[in-house]
Design a protein around this motif. Structure first.
Motif, PDB file in Angstrom:
ATOM      1  N   TYR A 144      -2.967  11.520  -0.030  1.00 56.41           N
ATOM      2  CA  TYR A 144      -3.344  12.641  -0.945  1.00 56.41           C
ATOM      3  C   TYR A 144      -4.850  12.201  -1.391  1.00 56.41           C
ATOM      4  N   VAL A 145      -5.197  11.104  -1.362  1.00 60.81           N
ATOM      5  CA  VAL A 145      -6.718  10.509  -1.930  1.00 60.81           C
ATOM      6  C   VAL A 145      -7.415  11.328  -0.760  1.00 60.81           C
ATOM      7  N   ILE A 146      -7.316  10.817   0.411  1.00 59.80           N
ATOM      8  CA  ILE A 146      -8.319  11.249   1.256  1.00 59.80           C
ATOM      9  C   ILE A 146      -8.232  12.646   1.777  1.00 59.80           C
ATOM     10  N   VAL A 147      -7.166  13.394   1.801  1.00 60.82           N
ATOM     11  CA  VAL A 147      -7.134  15.001   1.711  1.00 60.82           C
ATOM     12  C   VAL A 147      -7.998  15.520   0.947  1.00 60.82           C
ATOM     13  N   VAL A 148      -7.846  15.295  -0.429  1.00 55.93           N
ATOM     14  CA  VAL A 148      -8.257  15.414  -1.533  1.00 55.93           C
ATOM     15  C   VAL A 148      -9.947  15.261  -1.459  1.00 55.93           C
ATOM     16  N   SER A 169     -16.278  11.025   7.298  1.00 54.66           N
ATOM     17  CA  SER A 169     -16.144  10.182   8.251  1.00 54.66           C
ATOM     18  C   SER A 169     -14.901   9.226   7.758  1.00 54.66           C
ATOM     19  N   ALA A 170     -14.910   8.665   6.507  1.00 56.62           N
ATOM     20  CA  ALA A 170     -13.978   7.619   6.032  1.00 56.62           C
ATOM     21  C   ALA A 170     -12.613   8.593   5.852  1.00 56.62           C
ATOM     22  N   VAL A 171     -12.637   9.759   5.868  1.00 56.66           N
ATOM     23  CA  VAL A 171     -11.339  10.454   5.375  1.00 56.66           C
ATOM     24  C   VAL A 171     -10.878  10.628   7.015  1.00 56.66           C
ATOM     25  N   ASP A 172     -11.567  11.012   7.700  1.00 62.07           N
ATOM     26  CA  ASP A 172     -11.063  11.309   9.201  1.00 62.07           C
ATOM     27  C   ASP A 172     -10.493  10.074   9.996  1.00 62.07           C
ATOM     28  N   CYS A 173     -11.411   9.069   9.897  1.00 64.99           N
ATOM     29  CA  CYS A 173     -11.165   7.724  10.420  1.00 64.99           C
ATOM     30  C   CYS A 173      -9.654   7.159   9.949  1.00 64.99           C
ATOM     31  N   THR A 174      -9.836   7.061   8.292  1.00 70.99           N
ATOM     32  CA  THR A 174      -8.405   6.558   7.970  1.00 70.99           C
ATOM     33  C   THR A 174      -7.302   7.292   8.204  1.00 70.99           C
ATOM     34  N   SER A 175      -7.415   8.770   8.517  1.00 74.33           N
ATOM     35  CA  SER A 175      -6.249   9.729   8.750  1.00 74.33           C
ATOM     36  C   SER A 175      -5.515   9.066  10.137  1.00 74.33           C
ATOM     37  N   SER A 176      -6.180   8.129  10.892  1.00 74.65           N
ATOM     38  CA  SER A 176      -5.884   7.742  12.051  1.00 74.65           C
ATOM     39  C   SER A 176      -4.629   6.646  11.801  1.00 74.65           C
ATOM     40  N   VAL A 177      -4.927   5.951  10.745  1.00 73.64           N
ATOM     41  CA  VAL A 177      -3.913   4.758  10.441  1.00 73.64           C
ATOM     42  C   VAL A 177      -2.886   5.121   9.184  1.00 73.64           C
ATOM     43  N   THR A 178      -3.091   6.548   8.769  1.00 78.79           N
ATOM     44  CA  THR A 178      -2.220   6.924   7.731  1.00 78.79           C
ATOM     45  C   THR A 178      -1.211   8.045   7.950  1.00 78.79           C
ATOM     46  N   PHE A 179      -1.774   8.995   8.860  1.00 76.40           N
ATOM     47  CA  PHE A 179      -1.154  10.330   9.127  1.00 76.40           C
ATOM     48  C   PHE A 179      -0.090   9.850  10.126  1.00 76.40           C
ATOM     49  N   LEU A 180      -0.302   9.172  11.351  1.00 73.68           N
ATOM     50  CA  LEU A 180       0.491   8.788  12.312  1.00 73.68           C
ATOM     51  C   LEU A 180       1.616   8.002  11.772  1.00 73.68           C
ATOM     52  N   PRO A 181       1.551   6.973  10.944  1.00 74.66           N
ATOM     53  CA  PRO A 181       2.711   6.391  10.422  1.00 74.66           C
ATOM     54  C   PRO A 181       3.571   7.200   9.392  1.00 74.66           C
ATOM     55  N   PHE A 182       2.975   8.083   8.781  1.00 75.20           N
ATOM     56  CA  PHE A 182       3.429   8.951   7.744  1.00 75.20           C
ATOM     57  C   PHE A 182       4.655   9.840   8.883  1.00 75.20           C
ATOM     58  N   VAL A 229      -5.423  23.687   3.120  1.00 74.81           N
ATOM     59  CA  VAL A 229      -4.025  23.951   4.029  1.00 74.81           C
ATOM     60  C   VAL A 229      -3.404  22.767   4.620  1.00 74.81           C
ATOM     61  N   CYS A 230      -4.038  21.710   4.953  1.00 74.82           N
ATOM     62  CA  CYS A 230      -3.749  20.488   5.096  1.00 74.82           C
ATOM     63  C   CYS A 230      -2.728  19.761   3.967  1.00 74.82           C
ATOM     64  N   LEU A 231      -3.615  19.904   2.950  1.00 75.85           N
ATOM     65  CA  LEU A 231      -2.911  19.396   1.589  1.00 75.85           C
ATOM     66  C   LEU A 231      -1.598  19.982   1.442  1.00 75.85           C
ATOM     67  N   VAL A 232      -1.630  21.389   1.546  1.00 72.30           N
ATOM     68  CA  VAL A 232      -0.458  22.297   1.046  1.00 72.30           C
ATOM     69  C   VAL A 232       0.766  21.877   2.053  1.00 72.30           C
ATOM     70  N   ALA A 233       0.339  21.727   3.416  1.00 71.59           N
ATOM     71  CA  ALA A 233       1.414  21.166   4.354  1.00 71.59           C
ATOM     72  C   ALA A 233       2.080  19.811   4.018  1.00 71.59           C
ATOM     73  N   LEU A 248       1.017  -1.178   0.187  1.00 69.31           N
ATOM     74  CA  LEU A 248       0.063  -0.029  -0.066  1.00 69.31           C
ATOM     75  C   LEU A 248       0.897   1.201   0.038  1.00 69.31           C
ATOM     76  N   ASN A 249       0.713   1.979  -0.995  1.00 70.41           N
ATOM     77  CA  ASN A 249       1.395   3.338  -0.996  1.00 70.41           C
ATOM     78  C   ASN A 249       0.950   4.366  -0.249  1.00 70.41           C
ATOM     79  N   GLU A 250       1.474   4.708   1.058  1.00 73.94           N
ATOM     80  CA  GLU A 250       0.851   5.220   2.189  1.00 73.94           C
ATOM     81  C   GLU A 250       0.680   6.653   1.734  1.00 73.94           C
ATOM     82  N   THR A 251       1.728   7.426   0.815  1.00 73.24           N
ATOM     83  CA  THR A 251       1.711   8.595   0.555  1.00 73.24           C
ATOM     84  C   THR A 251       0.335   8.938  -0.428  1.00 73.24           C
ATOM     85  N   ALA A 252       0.169   7.969  -1.241  1.00 70.94           N
ATOM     86  CA  ALA A 252      -0.936   8.022  -2.254  1.00 70.94           C
ATOM     87  C   ALA A 252      -2.188   8.111  -1.589  1.00 70.94           C
ATOM     88  N   VAL A 253      -2.445   7.206  -0.730  1.00 71.99           N
ATOM     89  CA  VAL A 253      -3.738   7.269   0.240  1.00 71.99           C
ATOM     90  C   VAL A 253      -3.775   8.485   1.074  1.00 71.99           C
TER      91      VAL A 253
END
Length: 470
Positions: free
Chosen positions: A103-107, A143-156, A235-239, A96-101
């Protein structure tokens, strides 16, 4: 190697470690801290913003005050996102490409928040009953975006040095604080008590005077608020883009392991990394006791950490927030708004404290969890006694409930950050499991509270203008 040579090498290692700890004071580190904070802010800002906007949304949709119950169900259904990511990490590591995931959820979060500004009031007739299909569908995506952020943002955040994880948690706290402040400026839920005369008989000979709650019109519309949420996701996406591709931020990657989001082989600096970990005074003795992470903790300790993590997130994310109005409104509308605002401030404040006091003692973690749970038990007791709780007619009652909410959020938010710091040292997969357990705790809390609050109506709400208690 002579003793002098070994001493010189040790001094050099200490000097490198000292320089590494001093780097956050540089301008570049301050920029990276800011970007990490803004990135973390996008984790839950959409759903947090939707919750604080409910008093303005509910009167204008057919679901009425059943909407919070629907939102709770949608948020838990959205856990399919983190479940998929966790299973992929477990059974297909590296696929799983974490960075791509991310990008997808933030967009997706940006687009969904933007569309809410146009379609949140639109209804569709289903089986002869109007339903807010667009609002519910877009809420599911958020909700899917925010819930999925818990398992992608932290590992990033593993791609940056450890101190930036705490800054990320500050941003996560701001994701609740910022919408609350904007909602206060908007004037959401501000109540004025006006006299209401009711006739007691047909000839209107006698009458009784009562107070009626009247909500003040908002200073700007819900549409503007949703566009604001969409802007914050941008802003989150730019960061995130800058954290990945800014050439100077790459210097903040530990041992140069990541460049432009691509992991490099760390062999040349592995020895230096091991030396810095050995010199960490808060880290357990480097004796391998389990196969989890680096093996620094036994399986009993690992289970202990995750149980506390699930318990704390169940309390702070679902259980106590679901009864906040019941615990505060009997003391007046001001107590309710003050507790909500101060609790939102307490979250990033706890993260800020953890930035300077990252104490990783498992004993302290347990003690703070007990204290925070005790304060939460007091809040729950007051909610159960609503609309006539303790000290309902006394100013001290309102002061105590506000302080209780501040202490509850402050203590348990600190515990969550310390657990995140501990698991960060255990590696990438540990942070993936951290996010999964956060969502599991929230799910268990929702499953417990939904029938109690929404189905069986166990709690009774107090009238902000007419609380009549003996």
């Amino acid at each position: 190697m002579t003793a002098d040579t070994r001493s010189s090498a040790a001094d050099n290692s200490l000097q490198l470690y000292s320089q590494e700890q001093e780097k956050p004071t540089s301008n570049m580190s301050l920029l990276t801290h800011l970007l990490a904070c803004l990135f973390g802010m996008g984790s839950w800002i959409s759903i947090n913003g939707l919750w604080v906007e409910l008093p303005l949304i509910v009167p204008q949709i057919p679901e009425g005050w059943y909407l919070p119950s629907y939102l709770s169900v949608l948020i838990q259904m959205a856990n399919i996102g983190p479940l998929f990511v966790t299973l992929m990490h477990r059974f297909r590591p590296g696929a799983l490409n974490e960075t791509a995931v991310i990008y997808v959820i933030v967009v997706l979060g940006t687009v969904a928040s933007f569309l809410l500004g146009f379609f949140w009031k639109e209804t569709v007739v289903i089986a002869g009953v109007p339903r807010s299909v667009a609002l519910l569908l877009l809420t599911f995506f958020l909700s899917a975006v925010d819930c999925t952020s818990s398992v992608t943002f932290l590992p990033f955040m593993m791609r940056l040095k450890p101190q930036y994880l705490t800054t990320y948690y500050i941003g996560e706290g701001v994701s609740g604080l910022l919408p609350a402040i904007v909602a206060l400026i908007q004037g959401v839920g501000v109540v004025h008590c006006i006299n209401s005369t009711q006739s007691l008989n047909a000839s209107n000979i006698s009458a009784t005077f009562d107070l009626q709650a009247q909500y003040q019109p908002a200073n700007f519309s819900a549409e503007v608020f949703f566009f604001f949420l969409s802007a914050m996701m941008v802003v989150c996406l730019v960061a995130f883009l800058l954290l990945n591709y800014h050439p100077s931020v790459a210097r903040e990657h530990p041992s140069g392991r990541y460049t432009n989001g691509v992991k490099e082989k760390p062999q040349k600096n592995r020895k230096w990394a091991e030396q810095t970990l050995m010199m960490d005074p808060y880290r357990p003795a480097n004796k391998k006791r389990s196969s989890f992470g680096t093996g620094s903790y036994s399986w009993v300790q690992v289970i202990y950490i995750f149980v506390i993590l699930a318990w704390v997130n169940a309390l702070t994310n679902v259980v106590l927030p679901s009864v906040q109005s019941y615990s505060c409104l009997p003391y007046g509308n001001n107590a309710y708004h003050l507790s909500a605002t101060m609790a939102a401030v307490s979250n990033p404040l706890a993260c800020f404290i953890a930035l300077f006091l990252p104490i990783r003692s498992l004993l302290l973690m347990g003690a703070l969890t007990l204290i925070g749970s005790g304060v939460g038990a007091y809040i729950m007791t007051i909610a159960v006694l609503s609309p006539c709780p303790l000290l309902v007619h006394d100013t001290s009652g309102g002061v105590i409930i506000v302080l209780a909410w501040v202490l509850f959020v402050l203590i348990l938010s600190y515990v969550k950050v310390i657990i995140g710091v501990i698991l960060r040292d255990e590696g990438h997969s540990a942070l993936v499991w951290c996010g999964a357990v956060v969502q599991l705790g929230s799910l268990l809390g929702a499953v417990t509270m939904f029938p109690v609050v929404s189905v069986y109506s166990f709690f009774s709400s107090g009238d902000p203008c007419n609380t009549k208690c003996p």
